[in-house]
Scaffold this active site. Structure first.
Site, short mmCIF file in Angstrom:
data_model
loop_
_atom_site.label_atom_id
_atom_site.label_comp_id
_atom_site.label_asym_id
_atom_site.label_seq_id
_atom_site.Cartn_x
_atom_site.Cartn_y
_atom_site.Cartn_z
N ASP A 1 -23.84 -9.49 32.50
CA ASP A 1 -25.20 -9.83 32.06
C ASP A 1 -25.84 -8.61 31.42
OD1 ASP A 1 -25.15 -12.49 32.99
OD2 ASP A 1 -25.78 -11.89 34.99
N ASP B 223 -25.87 -17.94 29.68
CA ASP B 223 -27.02 -18.39 30.47
C ASP B 223 -28.09 -19.01 29.58
OD1 ASP B 223 -25.77 -17.37 32.76
OD2 ASP B 223 -26.77 -15.42 32.56
#
Length: 166
Positions: free
Chosen positions: A121, A139
């Site tokens: 991430d 995401d």
């Protein structure tokens, strides 16, 4: 009711899933192997947005962290199969597209779990003491896909099925 594994809108779902998966994996490759975010992080882009490096071993936004990444991959694949069956029976392009985005994002994160042991991430929004979860392209696709499914269900709803009925 018999499960269908292909339908009229399946190419749309498959195409978007492949594009989302590809863009996500390309972005992660670029951030990790070309740009070198691990050595540079955090990189301040604006006063409220940074590029960072977080390895997510949890489900969504780091919740339920576990070292059993294989279990999360198996759960993801089971969910992807169910979403695919749903997409194959979809009657609206918006639902098929939304499901393609969710499937592509889920597979992108599952690929990270298999190849890297955790999900990479990078995007971090913050303001003063408020800090949003760190997330990635996959995401974003999942959230947009779910939002489109909610829109299709709540706003469009039965409106499309009532056309032509008195």
């Amino acid at each position: 009711m018999k499960a269908r594994f292909w339908g009229p809108l399946a190419p749309l779902t498959l195409g978007l899933a492949v594009v989302v998966f590809g863009v996500d994996q390309l972005h992660k490759y670029w951030m990790l192997d070309v740009y070198g975010i691990i050595e540079k992080a955090p990189v301040r882009i604006t006063s409220f947005f940074d590029l960072v490096m977080v390895w997510n071993t949890g489900v969504s936004y780091g919740l339920f962290s576990t070292h059993l990444q294989e279990w999360l991959v198996a759960l993801t694949l089971a969910i992807v199969i169910l979403l695919w069956i749903w997409a194959c029976g979809a009657s609206r392009a918006i639902a098929a597209a939304a499901l393609g985005m969710v499937i592509g994002g889920a597979l992108g994160n599952a690929s990270d779990r298999l190849t890297r042991g955790a999900v990479a991430d990078f995007f971090h929004f913050h303001y003063q003491s408020f800090s949003w979860y760190v997330f990635n392209v996959a995401d974003i696709a999942i959230v947009v896909g779910v939002a489109l499914l909610m829109y299709e269900s709540v706003v469009i709803g039965d409106r499309g099925n009532r056309r032509g009925k008195a």
